[in-house]
Design an enzyme around this catalytic site. Structure first.
Site, PDB file in Angstrom:
ATOM      1  N   ASN A  80      -7.796   1.701   9.576  1.00 22.24           N
ATOM      2  CA  ASN A  80      -6.516   1.907  10.248  1.00 22.24           C
ATOM      3  C   ASN A  80      -6.756   1.884  11.755  1.00 22.24           C
ATOM      4  OD1 ASN A  80      -5.531   2.351   7.701  1.00 22.24           O
ATOM      5  ND2 ASN A  80      -5.046   4.520   8.012  1.00 22.24           N
TER       6      ASN A  80
ATOM      7  N   TYR B 179      -4.636   1.469  15.695  1.00 19.30           N
ATOM      8  CA  TYR B 179      -3.377   1.358  16.437  1.00 19.30           C
ATOM      9  C   TYR B 179      -3.583   1.008  17.902  1.00 19.30           C
ATOM     10  CZ  TYR B 179      -1.049   3.319  12.372  1.00 19.30           C
ATOM     11  OH  TYR B 179      -0.563   3.502  11.110  1.00 19.30           O
TER      12      TYR B 179
ATOM     13  N   GLU C 197      -3.834  -0.145   7.961  1.00 18.75           N
ATOM     14  CA  GLU C 197      -2.668   0.266   8.758  1.00 18.75           C
ATOM     15  C   GLU C 197      -2.795  -0.323  10.146  1.00 18.75           C
ATOM     16  OE1 GLU C 197      -1.706   4.407   9.172  1.00 18.75           O
ATOM     17  OE2 GLU C 197      -2.011   4.826   7.039  1.00 18.75           O
TER      18      GLU C 197
ATOM     19  N   GLU D  67      -7.653   8.249   6.398  1.00 12.29           N
ATOM     20  CA  GLU D  67      -7.925   8.859   7.707  1.00 12.29           C
ATOM     21  C   GLU D  67      -8.476  10.275   7.603  1.00 12.29           C
ATOM     22  OE1 GLU D  67      -4.426   8.473  10.116  1.00 12.29           O
ATOM     23  OE2 GLU D  67      -4.616   6.299  10.243  1.00 12.29           O
TER      24      GLU D  67
ATOM     25  N   ARG E 233       0.845  -1.184   0.000  1.00 13.51           N
ATOM     26  CA  ARG E 233       0.000   0.000   0.000  1.00 13.51           C
ATOM     27  C   ARG E 233       0.884   1.239   0.000  1.00 13.51           C
ATOM     28  NH1 ARG E 233      -3.254   2.999   4.806  1.00 13.51           N
ATOM     29  NH2 ARG E 233      -4.030   4.663   3.457  1.00 13.51           N
TER      30      ARG E 233
ATOM     31  N   HIS F 202      -3.310  10.993   0.761  1.00 15.26           N
ATOM     32  CA  HIS F 202      -2.787  10.754   2.105  1.00 15.26           C
ATOM     33  C   HIS F 202      -2.206  12.067   2.634  1.00 15.26           C
ATOM     34  CE1 HIS F 202      -1.255   7.429   4.931  1.00 15.26           C
ATOM     35  NE2 HIS F 202      -1.006   8.598   5.539  1.00 15.26           N
TER      36      HIS F 202
END
Length: 1758
Positions: A1509, A1511, A1576, A1367, A1277, A1322
């Site tokens: 995404n 985290y 991500e 995002e 990606r 992005h």
């Protein structure tokens, strides 16, 4: 004489009875007289009877009063002789023969004619000539008795009932007769008996106990307490609708109620505190079946009741479940509710589900509770939900369907579950008791009986008697139908014969809800609907009855006993099932003193007493008493204005704290006593604590001591190793406890002869130095509130309670001669109360509160104190030692010596820092030793206890482990703090060498001839050493120390140290300065004690943290402390072999010495502003209880690995972004981006970094491809730089060089067999577009569409996976709210993010449609958007508000974008939140833009998969921002991290693998299980470069495994995973200081080489295996042999000193074992080869002995 007797009897008892018989059998009297020759007897009797008749009616005029004489029914001829008979009715004795039934009716008719048609009472009926199967003649008898031609007012049916019972034919004929008006029915009998009870001596409180197996219970109802009205898919109920339509008091709703849905632990805590063994709760039909039907099952709702039932059974509490308590699913009500006959089948399905799901644990079921209220108030008067006002039809139809539903449920259980489950099913019917308003008025009596039939009989008669409604009810309704032909006030449905048979007998017990009584009078109801109108009665209350907060409940306890007798007689004569009182209680007001509910106590005392009378005196089989209710709740139409709870609920506080009322403690006492008499309990002897080995004296510590190995082992630990959480449990005999001390909690400072202590004197003098000039005069008032303290301890289920004795309460002047017996009695009650509850007392004899009289002679500076203290201890051992087995002579003597005699901060406030602390400590040590020997010599043999001393011990770390003098300073600090007392006691009877040498040198330098530190004689040393059976330690914090040279003047214990302390600044602060929460110090301290003092048994006797009193109940910091500190103790026990035996924390907030009442340390909040000192459990209390229950921290399901593979073709990828890696910021015609400008703006980026070069991927494509191939990804990606393709952002000029770069990249990827995933945007917007407004300008939608079109056309043939935006949340919030990202705006946080977001969503949709319309058919790719989201958990899992806040986090992160794209519009939650905040700020409409219908249609469905995404996760809680207009105010949330979550290189990122699985499940459930690609996921590091990135391997292992769980266990349609990132790159605003890459990029080398980190091999192995192969099945070829395992908590190698044996590094013990084994095998002549094999086996065996290998050993995949 007889006339006098008769007149006396009538005068005394005439008001109490309406019917009298002068002679019960005249014939027998006459027969006796004739035998005696009295021929005038008959006339005399007739004359006498006439006089008595006249006397009676003269003194008691009025209708309904009757007098007669008893005769034999001998026919009219015999009666004709009785001329002049003066009677009001005929009382006759009759015979009935089944052989000649026709004669009986004629005989009665002749009698009636002969006597002038007088009413006839057959006071005795003898039945004969009837066989057991001769039913018809008996039915004929019944028909005669109820004939309209005969005026029969009553009949003795005893003989008949015996025959009927033998034949099993108690049917409607019998009941019809029972319902006849007359003197013989049960109600009249009960009324008659109740009128006489006031004279039988039983109206006083019974001083007896209930039966041994009596069940004490309390109750709640689902809609009143659960809240969470729409949580986890729960359906709307009629009470939800009722509240939302503002029909309840003050517009109250049950939305949150008492929040019990989130508070299972808290509610069960209350039950344990009360000591009940039974808890009655209701199940919310709509929580399990939202639509009311079984096909709508919500597992989360069903699971809630599983959790509740399990928690109850774990606490030894029997669950009693009510299937229906008024909260019908609204979906069923929309179809008619209880008026619709189809509801019977729906209810049957619901009941069957509950029996099947919960019946293995629930053994007592109520099908319905108070169904009369449903029919009456819900469908009759309409004051309850569903608010229907139809008493003519609906009310009766509802009852009809409820009865059939109940019966069906009973049969379901009876047919399918009773045999296997062995439970009982019944119904809880509510009923008042009804007394006639005029006891002398027969009509009032009949009206009162009708009242009962219309309330209780309406349901009880069909179930308990004959399957049909009471005759009284049917007759009365038929009467009204005839009286009111045009407007009948009631329509009663009828049961078929089959329905009657199915209903009859369908209850295994009689459940009774009873609250009050009524006085009932007869009226003419006319044609008015409702019970009073139809029943021709009127109800009122006696003004003398005590009122309550409810207008319908008045206290009349006697009514309960009467009602119980009535039920026994009327309903249970044949089917003799037990009676359960399923509800009894009264409300108080929600204002004033809400805790001191004396009126409820009196109410309970009266009603419980009457229940006991019913059991003892009336022989009613009552087996349970249920107090309504456990806690305050939503009381229907009254909202929260009426409070029924034993526990007060604060509905203003979002936590909904529960505080016991005085009635709770009263009820707990009733339960403990099983009634009203204190009973002797069998004493528990306390936990059997094995006597520790008596340690041999240890040599003195060296300087530095050998225990320095603890620093050498632990101080160099990496942060990851230090923070790694450990799962495991303590030993089964681990002593979990709580603690307190006398002065801090007892109060009663001058009560019952207590003497003054030094704290009493100091704290009551102005200028004490205590904040706010407070004192401990009352403190927690524990001296007067022992029951309340025992309640808390019982609720917590602790194994031990550490408390201290108040010296001056036992010996007011400190000496035995002043003994105060009342003080002794208090401690006896406390100790006995603990033992009854199976709690081990741990007693501290002295906790700082020295009697002032002893301080007056010098206190601890006076050597006399040694003997005085010994006398006090001797008394305590002798008085309490038969029950106390765990003694501490004193608490924290170091603190007393230094603070009391050195700094003067605490009493006795002496400031002699150079000498007094040492002198006092010297005496304290000798006093302790003497007391120890007193116990040892006099009591140990008989009492078998243990004696120790509780020392305070803080841990210290050397500032630099590599600086020797810092290490020596750390050792010296431990000796000065802990060794001061521990070294003499646990080692050699003398002070530590480091301390002696240090004070001696200082003293010499000060010119003194000898050390200021006193010395012990050899005799004293021998007496002191070994005077502790265990090591008791109090621990709070850790600090850093470094060597300094202390001042010589003035002389001071502090200056003697020659070191200074500093805070460990990366650890959490607490409200008390210099006292950070340093959890890792706990493990190190325990290891140090082990090494320093010969591995003693260790009890942690104090540990907690201060929290501000304003936090009250919701104190997350204390929860964090327990999670971390106790886990460190677990590591010490489980990994290091430290003998940790117990742990104690503070029971409740108290007087905190130097800090007064500023801070709370306790598990329970105490309101010191309230004279009642109410105790309320905090969040931490329930958390601590669960630690106790689990005996530590067992491995949770979330942490367990799963083994398996992902689906074939799973996408494995890594990712980068153009600005972060490409560099070449001005090459080949690239235009400027907003990030080019932002990074060149001073102060925006850490270290002034830019992306000008970045990783130079624009020129190092081959290196990047090589890196990808090394990782073995299937996909890559990357993002395209918009200004590299369109320099000004428009299609005016297309930069071919830029296109060529990406074409080359695509070709290179495809050549390497790597599929591209391309992100269009992005974050690097062309600056030219930003100059015209950027994402704020609507024209950007068209620009983005055109840009996408260019890429699809030029690159699309080679790309199958597209992402429009990465995002968008970050773009909007960090770029346009916080200003931390480009373009750096923060001036319009109220509107700008929503405008930008609105345009991004529309831009995405346009790009998707471009692809869909022009390219999909030929290119066959997929287009979607990638959204980022944290997962959010509630900060407090017991708080609905925090769940709502957590939902807000996810909705504003993820739902902001996903909801419009997947569902068509912004989520209702987001729209509501922004609108409400906008209106709060005075705006007329929401700041959130709206989509037009056309836009909604165009946006909805613009996805081909879900790009995510993720985290980390956060803990969320709500914050009210007032009227602030800001994006954050709209979210209304603050987020924090759990301290146990592993830290990373980014402050915002903590490792929380579990959150990814939960987020994936959320997406599945919320958006119809779309295909999901994780685009991500990764972790950062900072600081020095370490290519062995174990934390990243750990992160990937745990997170990807959670993805596998989501796929395999949750059915999530996950199709790909992407690791962020391939390379260390520019991490936006933090520049290159944080590194996420799998490959290290060396920025100090101009060539920027890529070096693989250890995680590359690890991740590539996961890819090769397409998941996680099970290591138990052996080595797997897919797993890279060079992959090193992920980390686990480190275990201490024990012992530290190993030896070499046969070339192996073994412990001395294992080497010895190996040697012996080898020798043994040599003896039997085995070969050397076998010996070596055995040695190898021994090594393996030794490794297997390591505790908890799954948590300790490193993963050995290869």
């Amino acid at each position: 004489m007889f006339q006098q007797y008769a007149e006396f009897a009538l005068k005394e008892f005439g008001p109490l009875a309406q019917t009298w018989v002068t002679f019960s059998d005249l014939d027998e009297v006459l027969y006796a007289g004739q035998a005696a020759g009295d021929h005038h007897l008959l006339q005399n009797i007739l004359q006498l009877n006439k006089k008595i008749h006249q006397f009676y009616h003269h003194n008691f005029p009025g209708n309904g009063r009757r007098l007669s004489i008893g005769l034999k029914g001998r026919g009219e001829a015999a009666l004709s002789q009785l001329t002049g008979l003066t009677v009001d009715f005929l009382s006759v004795d009759m015979d009935y023969s089944c052989a000649s039934t026709t004669n009986f009716a004629q005989e009665l008719k002749n009698l009636q004619i002969t006597t002038g048609n007088l009413p006839i009472l057959i006071h005795r009926l003898t039945v004969h000539d009837c066989s057991h199967n001769e039913q018809e003649p008996l039915r004929d008898l019944m028909n005669v008795l109820r004939s309209d031609d005969l005026n029969i007012i009553g009949c003795d049916m005893k003989n008949v009932l015996v025959l009927l019972e033998m034949q099993g034919t108690v049917d409607s004929d019998e009941e019809h007769f029972r319902s006849m008006k007359g003197l013989g029915n049960s109600y009249q009998k009960i009324v008659h008996e109740s009128a006489t009870k006031s004279t039988d001596g039983t109206d006083v409180l019974l001083t007896k106990v209930f039966p041994a197996d009596f069940q004490w219970a309390t109750s709640t109802e689902s809609f009143k307490v659960e809240g969470a009205w729409a949580a986890n898919g729960k359906g709307e109920t009629i009470w939800d609708r009722f509240g939302h339509e503002n029909q309840a008091f003050n517009n109250h709703t049950a939305d949150t109620a008492a929040d019990s849905y989130r508070k299972v632990d808290i509610d069960v805590y209350l039950l344990r505190g009360l000591g009940v063994k039974t808890y009655q709760f209701s199940i919310s039909w709509a929580r399990i079946f939202p639509s009311g039907h079984k096909d709508s099952l919500k597992e989360e709702g069903a699971l809630y009741y599983d959790n509740l039932i399990n928690a109850l059974t774990e606490s030894g509490i029997q669950p009693v479940a009510t299937l229906y308590h008024w909260d019908l699913p609204q979906a069923l009500q929309d179809n008619g509710g209880w008026t619709n006959p189809s509801i019977v089948a729906a209810y049957k399905d619901y009941a069957a589900f509950c029996f099947n799901r919960y019946g293995n644990r629930v053994k007592s079921w109520n099908t319905f509770s108070s169904p009369w209220v449903v029919s009456h108030a819900g469908y009759g008067t309409g004051v309850h939900a569903p608010g229907i006002k139809d008493y003519v039809n609906a009310s009766y139809q509802v009852t009809h369907n409820i009865l059939k539903s109940h019966a069906e449920a009973w049969h379901v259980y009876n047919d399918n579950y009773r045999k296997t489950q062995g439970g009982k099913v019944g119904i809880a019917l509510n009923s008042d008791w009804a007394e006639p308003a005029d006891a002398a008025n027969p009509e009032d009596k009949e009206a009162a009986e009708r009242y009962l039939e219309f309330m209780l009989g309406w349901f009880a008669h069909p179930i308990f008697i004959n399957g049909d409604y009471p005759e009284v009810l049917k007759i009365q309704i038929e009467k009204k139908r005839n009286e009111c032909p045009s407007s009948a006030p009631a329509v009663l449905p009828t049961f078929t014969a089959e329905e009657k048979a199915r209903i009859k007998g369908t209850s295994d017990f009689f459940g009774l809800n009873h609250y009050t009584s009524r006085l009932v009078s007869s009226t003419v109801g006319g044609c008015v609907p409702g019970p009073e109108g139809v029943g021709d009665f009127q109800a009122k209350v006696d003004p003398s009855w005590p009122a309550t907060a409810s207008d319908w409940i008045y206290s009349m306890p006697e009514g309960l006993r009467s009602l119980l007798s009535h039920i026994k007689t009327k309903y249970l004569a044949v089917n003799n099932v037990p009676i359960y009182i399923t509800g009894n209680g009264m409300p108080t007001n929600d204002t004033g003193d809400t805790l001191n509910d004396a009126s409820r106590i009196e109410y309970m005392r009266g009603y419980i007493s009457e229940a006991l009378k019913a059991i003892e005196l009336d022989k009613v089989d009552v087996q349970r008493f249920t107090v309504q209710s456990l806690m305050d709740g939503f009381e229907g139409n009254k909202g929260y204005s009426e409070r029924f709870g034993l526990h007060h609920v604060n509905f203003v506080d979002g936590y909904r704290p529960r505080t016991p009322r005085e009635s709770a403690y009263f009820f707990a006492q009733i339960i403990e006593q099983n009634g009203f008499v204190s009973r002797k309990q069998n004493h528990f002897e306390g936990v059997k604590i094995s006597q520790p080995r008596r340690s041999t004296p240890l040599p003195p510590s060296e300087v530095p001591s050998a225990s320095k190995v603890v620093w050498e082992k632990f101080t160099p630990q990496k942060k990851l190793d230090r923070q790694m959480y450990h799962y495991g449990i303590f030993s089964q005999d681990f002593l979990w406890g709580v603690s307190s001390s006398a002065y801090q909690i007892e109060g009663g400072y001058n009560q019952d002869g207590k003497g003054q202590s030094v704290w009493d004197v100091v704290s009551n003098n102005p200028g004490s130095g205590i904040p706010e000039d407070v004192n401990g005069n009352v403190a927690c008032d524990s001296y007067n509130r022992l029951d309340e303290d025992l309640y808390m301890l019982q609720a917590l289920k602790v194994k031990s309670y550490r408390f201290s004795l108040s010296w001056s309460r036992i010996f007011p002047n400190g000496r035995h001669a002043s003994l105060n017996q009342k003080g002794v009695d208090y401690y006896n009650r406390l100790i006995d109360g603990l033992l009854v509850r199976k709690i081990t007392p741990m007693v501290t004899i002295y906790h700082w509160d020295l009697p002032q009289a002893l301080q007056d002679i010098g206190g601890w500076q006076n050597v006399e104190m040694i003997n005085i203290f010994n006398d006090y201890c001797d008394f305590c051992f002798a008085t309490f030692g038969d029950r106390v087995k765990f003694w501490m002579t004193m608490n924290d003597p170091q603190g007393l010596a230094w603070l009391g005699y050195g700094t003067g901060q605490i009493p006795p406030k002496i400031k002699e820092p150079g000498t007094a602390p040492y002198q006092v400590a010297h005496n304290l040590i000798k006093a302790h030793a003497k007391a120890y020997h007193t116990y040892d010599d006099k009591y140990r043999a008989s009492q078998g206890g243990m004696v120790s001393i509780a020392l305070n011990a803080e841990w210290v770390e050397p500032k630099d482990i590599n600086v020797p003098r810092d290490l020596v300073a750390a050792d010296r600090a431990m000796q000065f703090h802990v060794g001061w007392f521990a070294h003499p006691i646990f080692k050699n009877g003398d002070y530590p060498e480091a301390m002696k040498a240090q004070v001696l040198v200082k003293s010499e330098l000060q010119g003194l001839s000898q050390s200021r530190l006193p010395s012990f004689t050899e005799e004293e040393k021998n007496s002191i050493k070994g005077t502790a059976d265990i090591f008791c330690v109090n621990h709070y914090t850790s600090r850093i120390v470094t060597h300094v040279t202390g001042a010589l003047s003035p002389a001071s214990y502090l200056s003697d140290w020659d070191y200074v302390e500093e805070e460990i600044t990366d650890q959490p602060t607490t409200p008390i300065g210099f006292t950070r929460a340093v959890s890792f110090g706990m493990r190190r301290l325990l290891n140090w004690i082990k090494e320093e003092y010969g591995n003693p048994d260790i009890y942690i006797t104090e540990n907690s943290v201060a929290t501000p009193r304003e936090w009250a109940f919701d104190e997350i910091d204390r929860v964090f402390l327990y999670k971390t500190y106790i886990d460190e103790a677990l590591k010490a026990y489980d990994l290091d072999g430290v003998k940790v035996k117990g742990y104690a924390t503070y029971l409740m907030d108290s007087f905190q010495f130097l800090y007064g009442y500023l801070f709370g340390f306790g598990l329970h909040h105490v309101d010191f502003s309230n004279p009642n000192r109410p105790r309320t459990p905090k969040f931490s209390a329930h958390f601590y209880y669960n630690i106790i229950k689990d005996n530590g921290f067992p491995l949770p399901e979330d942490e367990k690995m799963i083994y398996g593979e992902f689906k074939k073709g799973f996408i494995w990828s890594s990712a980068t972004a153009s600005y972060q890696i490409e560099g070449a910021w001005r090459e080949d015609g690239k235009g400027l981006s907003i990030w080019d400008k932002f990074t060149h703006t001073p102060g925006k980026i850490s270290e002034h970094d830019t992306g000008d070069v970045a990783c130079n991927s624009y020129n190092k494509m081959e290196d990047d491809i090589a890196a990808l191939k090394k990782v073995k990804v299937s996909h890559y990606r990357f993002s395209i730089s918009w200004p590299r393709i369109l320099p000004d952002g428009t299609t005016t000029y297309i930069n071919q060089a830029g296109l060529n770069y990406y074409k080359k990249l695509l070709d290179s990827l495809i050549a390497a067999n790597i599929e591209p995933q391309v992100t269009l945007y992005h974050w690097d917007l062309p600056q030219a577009l930003q100059d015209v407004g950027g994402w704020e300008n609507e024209t950007i939608i068209e620009r983005f569409r055109d840009y996408a079109d260019v890429l699809f056309e030029n690159l699309g043939p080679k790309v199958k996976l597209w992402i429009t935006f990465n995002e968008p949340f970050i773009i909007t919030v960090l770029g346009h709210v916080q200003g931390a990202h480009a373009p750096g705006f923060n001036d319009r946080p109220d509107t700008l993010p929503y405008i930008v977001g609105h345009n991004i969503i529309k831009s995405h949709a346009e790009a998707w449609h471009v692809y869909n319309d022009k390219y999909r058919a030929s290119q066959k790719g997929m287009v979607s958007i990638t959204v980022n989201s944290d997962w959010a958990e509630p900060r407090n899992p017991y708080k609905q508000e925090d769940y709502d806040a957590a939902r807000n986090v996810v909705e504003f992160y993820l739902g902001w974008w996903a909801h419009p794209i997947f569902n068509g519009d912004y989520s209702p939650l987001m729209k509501k939140s922004v609108l409400e905040q906008s209106l709060a700020g005075g705006l007329a409409k929401s700041r959130l833009p709206e989509f037009t219908p056309e836009e909604i249609k165009r946006i909805n469905g613009t996805y081909d998969y879900f790009g995510l995404n993720h985290y980390c996760s956060v803990l969320a809680f709500p914050v009210d921002y007032g009227s602030t207009q800001h994006f954050e105010a709209d979210r209304g949330v603050v987020v924090i991290s759990d301290r146990t979550w592993l830290e990373t290189g980014s402050v915002w990122l903590r490792m929380t693998p579990f959150g990814l699985r939960r987020l994936l499940k959320f997406i599945k459930d919320e958006y119809r299980n779309p295909q999901i690609i994780i685009t991500e996921n990764g972790v950062s590091e900072n600081g020095p470069v370490d290519l062995n990135d174990v934390h990243r391997k750990y992160y990937y292992e745990k997170y990807i495994n959670q993805v596998l769980k989501a796929y395999l266990l949750d059915g999530v349609n996950i199709i790909g995973y992407t690791a962020w990132s391939l390379l260390d790159n520019l991490e936006w605003a933090v520049g290159y200081t944080e590194r996420f890459g799998l490959f290290y990029v060396n920025r100090s080398d101009p060539d920027l080489p890529r070096t693989p980190k250890a995680s590359v091999s690890f991740y590539s192995s996961i890819i090769s295996c397409n998941g996680f192969p099970d290591p138990a099945s052996g080595p797997h070829e897919c797993w890279n042999s060079t992959s090193t395992p992920t980390p686990k908590p480190e275990a201490t190698k024990e012992p530290i000193n190993n030896v070499n044996f046969l070339g192996l590094n073994l412990s001395a013990k294992d080497a010895e074992t190996g040697l012996n084994a080898t020798f043994a095998f040599l003896i039997i002549a085995l070969t050397g080869t076998i010996c070596l094999s055995i040695g190898f086996i021994l090594v393996k065996k030794s490794s297997k002995k390591t505790r908890k290998t799954e948590n300790v050993e490193l993963d050995k995949r290869s």
